[in-house]
Design a protein around this motif. Structure first.
Motif, short mmCIF file in Angstrom:
data_model
loop_
_atom_site.label_atom_id
_atom_site.label_comp_id
_atom_site.label_asym_id
_atom_site.label_seq_id
_atom_site.Cartn_x
_atom_site.Cartn_y
_atom_site.Cartn_z
N ARG A 132 1.54 19.11 4.93
CA ARG A 132 2.79 19.85 4.91
C ARG A 132 3.13 20.31 3.51
NH1 ARG A 132 5.63 15.07 7.72
NH2 ARG A 132 5.14 15.38 9.90
N ARG A 167 6.83 0.88 6.72
CA ARG A 167 6.55 0.34 8.06
C ARG A 167 7.78 -0.35 8.63
NH1 ARG A 167 0.38 -1.33 8.32
NH2 ARG A 167 -0.41 -0.13 6.56
N ALA A 179 7.53 16.82 -2.98
CA ALA A 179 6.24 16.31 -3.45
C ALA A 179 5.16 17.39 -3.55
CB ALA A 179 5.77 15.20 -2.53
N ASP A 195 0.82 -1.21 0.00
CA ASP A 195 0.00 0.00 0.00
C ASP A 195 0.86 1.26 0.00
OD1 ASP A 195 1.02 -0.08 2.51
OD2 ASP A 195 -0.88 0.06 3.58
N PHE A 235 3.54 7.55 5.27
CA PHE A 235 2.32 7.11 4.60
C PHE A 235 2.55 6.89 3.12
CE2 PHE A 235 0.99 8.75 8.60
CZ PHE A 235 -0.01 7.87 8.99
N SER A 239 5.86 20.24 0.95
CA SER A 239 7.04 19.41 0.77
C SER A 239 7.83 19.87 -0.42
CB SER A 239 6.61 17.95 0.56
OG SER A 239 7.62 17.23 -0.06
N GLU A 286 7.71 10.68 0.92
CA GLU A 286 6.73 11.74 0.67
C GLU A 286 6.24 11.80 -0.76
OE1 GLU A 286 8.06 15.54 2.13
OE2 GLU A 286 7.59 14.97 4.19
N ASP A 287 7.00 11.25 -1.70
CA ASP A 287 6.55 11.32 -3.08
C ASP A 287 6.34 9.94 -3.70
OD1 ASP A 287 9.11 10.49 -3.27
OD2 ASP A 287 9.85 12.23 -4.38
N THR A 296 2.99 2.35 2.01
CA THR A 296 3.38 2.93 3.29
C THR A 296 4.72 2.34 3.70
OG1 THR A 296 2.23 1.19 4.49
CG2 THR A 296 1.03 3.24 4.14
N GLN A 307 -0.36 1.67 16.13
CA GLN A 307 0.70 1.55 15.13
C GLN A 307 0.89 2.85 14.36
OE1 GLN A 307 -1.07 -1.92 13.33
NE2 GLN A 307 0.64 -3.19 13.97
N PHE A 308 0.12 3.86 14.73
CA PHE A 308 0.22 5.15 14.07
C PHE A 308 1.36 5.99 14.66
CE2 PHE A 308 -2.80 7.26 11.19
CZ PHE A 308 -3.40 6.13 10.70
N PRO A 309 1.89 6.88 13.88
CA PRO A 309 2.81 7.86 14.48
C PRO A 309 2.05 8.68 15.51
CG PRO A 309 2.94 7.93 12.09
CD PRO A 309 1.78 7.05 12.44
N TYR A 360 0.27 13.63 6.27
CA TYR A 360 0.75 12.76 7.33
C TYR A 360 -0.35 12.68 8.38
CZ TYR A 360 4.67 10.47 9.70
OH TYR A 360 5.51 9.56 10.27
N TYR A 361 -0.42 11.56 9.06
CA TYR A 361 -1.43 11.43 10.11
C TYR A 361 -0.73 11.10 11.42
CZ TYR A 361 -4.54 10.93 6.11
OH TYR A 361 -5.21 11.14 4.93
N SER A 395 2.46 17.12 1.20
CA SER A 395 2.45 15.74 1.66
C SER A 395 1.52 15.64 2.86
CB SER A 395 3.85 15.26 2.01
OG SER A 395 4.18 15.65 3.31
N ASN A 418 -8.50 1.27 5.85
CA ASN A 418 -7.73 1.25 4.60
C ASN A 418 -6.27 0.86 4.83
OD1 ASN A 418 -9.86 1.88 3.01
ND2 ASN A 418 -9.42 4.09 2.92
N LEU A 419 -5.73 1.32 5.93
CA LEU A 419 -4.31 1.05 6.18
C LEU A 419 -4.09 -0.27 6.92
CD1 LEU A 419 -3.19 4.63 7.19
CD2 LEU A 419 -2.46 3.40 5.15
N HIS A 420 -5.18 -0.91 7.34
CA HIS A 420 -5.06 -2.17 8.07
C HIS A 420 -4.16 -2.03 9.28
CE1 HIS A 420 -7.16 -4.54 5.06
NE2 HIS A 420 -6.53 -3.81 4.16
N VAL A 421 -4.39 -1.00 10.07
CA VAL A 421 -3.56 -0.81 11.26
C VAL A 421 -4.41 -0.51 12.48
CG1 VAL A 421 -1.41 -0.06 10.23
CG2 VAL A 421 -3.23 1.60 10.62
N ASN A 463 5.00 -3.48 12.03
CA ASN A 463 3.96 -2.90 11.21
C ASN A 463 3.55 -1.50 11.66
OD1 ASN A 463 3.05 -3.75 8.78
ND2 ASN A 463 1.94 -5.50 9.63
N ASN A 464 4.40 -0.87 12.47
CA ASN A 464 4.15 0.52 12.81
C ASN A 464 4.40 1.38 11.58
OD1 ASN A 464 3.63 0.10 15.59
ND2 ASN A 464 5.83 -0.09 15.93
N ILE A 465 3.53 2.34 11.38
CA ILE A 465 3.70 3.19 10.20
C ILE A 465 4.78 4.24 10.45
CG2 ILE A 465 2.58 4.91 8.75
CD1 ILE A 465 0.04 3.27 8.97
#
Ligand SMILES: [Mg+2]
Ligand SMILES: [Zn+2]
Ligand SMILES: [Zn+2]
Lengths: 839, 92
Positions: free
Chosen positions: B76, A805, B81, A801, A814, B78, A818-819, A803, B50-52, B86-87, B84, B43-46, A809-811
């Motif tokens: 942000r 990790r 990009a 996906d 994303f 960037s 970034e690109d 991302t 597990q998030f920042p 981020y969550y 960008s 969607n991210l299956h987390v 499986n910690n993100i």
């Protein structure tokens, strides 16, 4: 089950006794018949090392029985030499009479590090029993003195025994009772950790540890006898000290204050600590790094005839490295032929594994029989042959291109690995003695994986800057420039020879009677290629937007219409041609690189390319011009200095007057160098001058180098400033104090060719040394920085996906970077856009 | 922005009155609503853990009024990009 924590402790005498299988009492190892003596150091209850025998403790065979500890009861206690310092700190912290800590209980409670703090208080007497304390001293590794008297291990042990369990806790002594630091029982390691070797003569050769243990047991027995006989005290003390020495060296044979125990041959024994520490100790030698099978290492040398996909492997190495091949009905005849070759004729085989798992060595004698015997279901360890996939590596492996997959080309008469010159760049290799490693993936899966992911072809574009890294260099550039520059023509014969060199035999029919270099070069290009860009020679010579004959490269439908091919077409990072071909198809790019590098070297060989000192000669007119120019700048600098000294110098924001002076002088000398560069450039106009040609095409060197050789070297710098170090307010004693003139501060007005005067030479050497130091220091630091980053990020991955990790499986991100771009699939960081007109 | 700066220097503005998002160096922070949060996690299956993370004491979090467990969307600027996204999940 999950391990929560690990605790390291020291053995108590009871634990040693409990795990012991044998009480050792005999210093002899074997009896007259060669059988191990009971309760000797090779007692059969300690385990087995000889094949066929069974362990007397557990009944296991070799490999099943890991061995069993024994123990030796020491006649008199001995200090554990590894804990001398620890014993000393404990002794300093407790009373010599009552063994209580030398502080009030209340005070003790508030101490963070009691043993580190108590001795600093230097208590004269015990706060508990009032006993006067005496001066204690310790000398490495095991002797303690109190006042004038030697403290023997027995006395020390008594004091340590008396420390109560509560005080042990209060003093934060961890890992067991303090008296265990004085050995009363020595664990005897099983024979499996000190196996004896039987020589061909039938003679037994014992391990270093066994030798040392024999000494320990022998002295221990002698001490016992002397005690029983009631020998005088000084004799007992001597033997006791000898026992201490043997036990100390048994544990560590590199104690600086003790002479090392030596073998009869004079070699120092490798005892316990020596087995663990240093480069080839247990940790660095066996856990962090291991020996690798199916690998080879030798010196590398160049071979432009090889493809960048290939690596030349000496036959001697190919015969040693093998691949396991499963015999099936399709390869049976081929395998039979290979086995019939035996182990000594090249495409041969070294081992055969029968379906029942029995392995047999193929020899000259049995090769015929085995060749007949082999059938479907057998496994043959076949020698490396042409086309096998191998991984080629040069340290330091700083990026992924340091390990790439190549195809083997077995070379009959070489002793070095040979490689195409274009892969020299990603490996950062040269041929001044560099060695490289080669690994043979053993399974089909590993081979395919290596080929698909690691093939050189897949690494033409660097993930660092998104443009070609496998590219041309030096003579490649010179050669291709000579070939493609305006006016290069060949007769049909020469052209045909060049085509033959790159394997384009079938194109010879297309040749006209006279062939230009550009036409010849066009044979390398795919028909659908259309591109237009500026050559290196353009940017390096002219300022205005007007193009010389070869300045603009125009390729139409795979034909080089105009322009010379040089660094901008083929060089690292630039390589516009390699870049666009790689975008079309990496195989096309690979073929092009192979051919262009081969062709350019053929060209440079045929044409001849060399430089001489006279190539750096400039005309007398230019020489005078330079001289006048330099004296003009010198004059100007004198004016600036005068302004400074008389206080007429203009101030500048944020700068001291001294700074302003330096800045303006630096600007002056910079202008002088630029001016000289221009004069040299305008003077060396001869098209055939190889030095100029190399600078222009980007093959090697620059106009700066050229100027330094034929005009003057210019300002030498140290720490980014003009040279200022040396004596008080002056660089050398040849100048007056506070002399800011050009000459006094490292301006070199001579050229490398005419030679530097001693002062200039000295300044030049200062600058050179700074560069040398910077280079080595900088690479070390950035190398370490990179290692730390790699370590921190090694288990991050990009998921399907997109991302990023970690292993839980910690993100982390994303979208990767970034690109979401893979830089090795970009054009200098921008996404690849097919620049092709067709297809 | 100049006006704010003037007020700050003049000591008229209180800490709460300062809009930190006025600064180009502070990225846009938004609180996701419950539906958006569920969709994103799915969607991210987390799992949330597990998030920042971002501390609830973070000035930007305080400014948007997010509580523990909220998801913050950070947009942000960037260099590579353009923008960008981020969550982060708010933690104590
Ligand atoms: Mg080298
Ligand atoms: Zn056993
Ligand atoms: Zn006392």
């Amino acid at each position: 089950m999950k391990i929560k924590s690990l605790e390291f402790k020291i053995f108590s005498p009871k634990m040693i006794k409990d795990m012991s299988a044998v009480k050792i009492e005999q210093p002899e190892l074997y009896d007259a018949d060669g059988f191990p003596i009971e309760s000797g150091l090779c007692d059969p209850r300690l385990g087995v090392v000889d094949p066929g025998l069974r362990c007397r403790t557990c009944g296991g065979m070799i490999g099943q029985c890991l061995g069993h500890f024994g123990h030796l009861e020491l006649t008199k206690p001995v200090v554990n030499p590894l804990y001398g310092k620890k014993i000393y700190t404990i002794l300093l912290s407790v009373c010599r009479k009552c063994s209580k800590p030398l502080v009030d209980e209340e005070e003790l409670k508030h101490m963070k590090n009691p043993m580190g703090e108590i001795y600093k208080l230097k208590k004269k007497s015990c706060p508990h029993c009032g006993e006067k304390q005496k001066e204690l001293s310790f000398s490495k590794p095991t002797s303690f003195r109190e006042g004038k008297n030697e403290l023997n291990p027995e006395e020390i042990r008594q004091r340590l025994e008396k420390v109560s369990d509560e005080d042990v806790e209060a003093l934060r002594i961890k890992g067991g009772r303090p008296e265990w630091l004085i050995l009363t029982i020595l664990p005897i390691p099983p024979v499996t950790v000190r196996p004896s070797i039987t020589l061909e003569t039938g003679e037994r050769s014992e391990d270093d540890l066994t030798h040392k243990l024999v000494d320990v047991v022998r002295i221990n027995e002698r001490l016992k006898k002397n005690l029983e006989l009631g020998a005088p005290d000084f004799i007992i003390a001597d033997i006791w000290e000898l026992l201490q020495y043997h036990i100390s060296t048994y544990m560590d044979n590199e104690i600086s204050t003790l002479p090392a125990a030596r073998h009869r041959s004079g070699r120092a024994l490798r005892t316990l600590i020596q087995r663990l520490s240093k480069k080839d100790g247990r940790f660095r030698g066996y856990l962090s790094g291991k020996r690798v099978n199916f690998s080879a290492r030798t010196v590398i040398s160049p071979d432009p005839r090889l493809s960048m996909l290939e690596v030349g492997v000496p036959e001697v190495i190919a015969k040693e490295l093998t691949l396991p091949i499963k015999v099936n009905k399709y390869n049976l005849t081929e395998i039979r032929k290979i086995i019939a070759n035996g182990p000594n004729t090249h495409p041969g085989a070294n081992y055969l594994v029968r379906p029942d798992g029995i392995k047999k060595k193929i020899t000259e004698e049995n090769k015929k029989d085995i060749s007949k015997e082999v059938d479907v279901g057998f496994l043959v360890e076949r020698q490396l042959k042409d086309g096998d996939v191998v991984v080629f590596n040069r340290q330091p492996s700083l990026h992924r291109m340091s390990m790439m997959a190549h195809k083997v080309r077995v070379m009959k008469h070489t002793r070095t690995f040979t490689m195409n010159l274009t892969v020299t760049i990603p490996y950062n290799a040269d041929f001044d003695g560099d060695e490289m490693n080669l690994h043979v993936p053993q399974t089909e899966e590993a081979q395919v994986e290596a080929e698909m992911l690691m093939a050189t072809e897949n690494h033409i574009r660097s993930p660092r800057y998104g443009s070609p890294i496998i590219s041309c260099k030096q003579d490649h550039i010179s050669g291709i420039y000579l070939l493609t520059k305006d006016g290069t023509k060949f007769d049909k014969k020469t052209a045909a020879e060049l085509l033959m060199a790159i394997g384009l035999k079938d194109k010879i029919d297309e040749l006209k009677n006279e062939v230009t270099g550009k036409e010849l070069f066009s044979f390398l290009l795919p028909k659908k290629l259309n591109i237009e860009y500026k050559a290196s020679i353009y940017t390096r010579t002219k300022k205005t937007e007007e193009f010389g004959v070869d300045d603009l490269v125009v390729i139409k439908n795979g034909v080089l219409k105009q322009g010379a091919i040089d660094e901008n077409s083929l060089g690292e990072k630039k390589g516009a041609l390699i870049n666009i071909l790689e975008q079309m198809d990496k195989r096309v790019a690979r073929e092009f690189i192979d051919r262009v590098s081969r062709l350019s070297l053929e060209m440079v060989t045929k044409y001849g390319f060399s430089m001489s000192v006279s190539d750096q000669d400039v005309s007398d007119r230019a020489k005078k011009k330079i001289k006048d120019m330099v004296s003009g700048f010198e004059e100007e600098s004198r004016k600036v200095i005068k302004d400074y000294e008389s206080g007429r110098m203009k101030k500048a924001p944020g700068l001291s007057l001294r700074d302003v002076l330096e800045a303006s002088i630096l600007r002056l000398v910079g202008d002088a160098s630029r001016e000289a560069s221009k004069i040299v450039k305008d003077d060396l106009t001869d098209e055939s001058n190889p030095v100029v040609m190399m600078a222009k095409t980007g093959a090697r060197g620059s106009y700066v180098n050229l100027t330094q050789m034929c005009a003057f070297v210019g300002q030498e710098s140290l720490e980014g400033k003009r040279i200022y170090r040396g004596f008080t307010n002056r660089t050398t004693s040849h100048f007056g104090k506070n002399d800011f003139s050009l000459k006094a501060r490292g301006f070199v007005a001579s050229s490398y060719k005419e030679g530097l005067d001693p002062i200039e030479f000295f300044f030049d050497a200062m600058n050179s040394r700074e560069n040398l130091m910077d280079k080595s220091l900088h690479t070390r630091h950035s190398g370490y920085m990179e290692r730390r980053l790699i370590n921190a990020m090694q288990d991050l991955h990009v998921g399907y996906d997109r991302t990023v990790r970690d292993s839980h499986n910690n993100i982390v991100q994303f979208i990767a970077g970034e690109d979401g771009l893979d830089p090795s699939k970009t054009d200098g960081g921008k996404p690849l856009i097919k620049l092709l007109n067709q297809g | 922005m100049d006006g704010n700066l003037y007020k700050i220097i003049g000591g008229i503005m209180s800490k709460e009155e300062i809009d930190i998002f006025q600064s180009a160096l502070v990225a846009k922070h938004e609180v996701l609503n419950e539906d958006e949060k569920i969709i994103l996690l799915k969607n991210l299956h987390v799992l949330e853990k597990q998030f920042p993370k971002i501390k609830s004491s973070d000035p930007a979090v305080k400014a948007v009024g997010a509580k523990k467990g909220d998801l913050i969307k950070i947009t942000r600027v960037s260099e590579i990009a353009g923008t960008s996204i981020y969550y982060r999940v708010v933690v104590n």
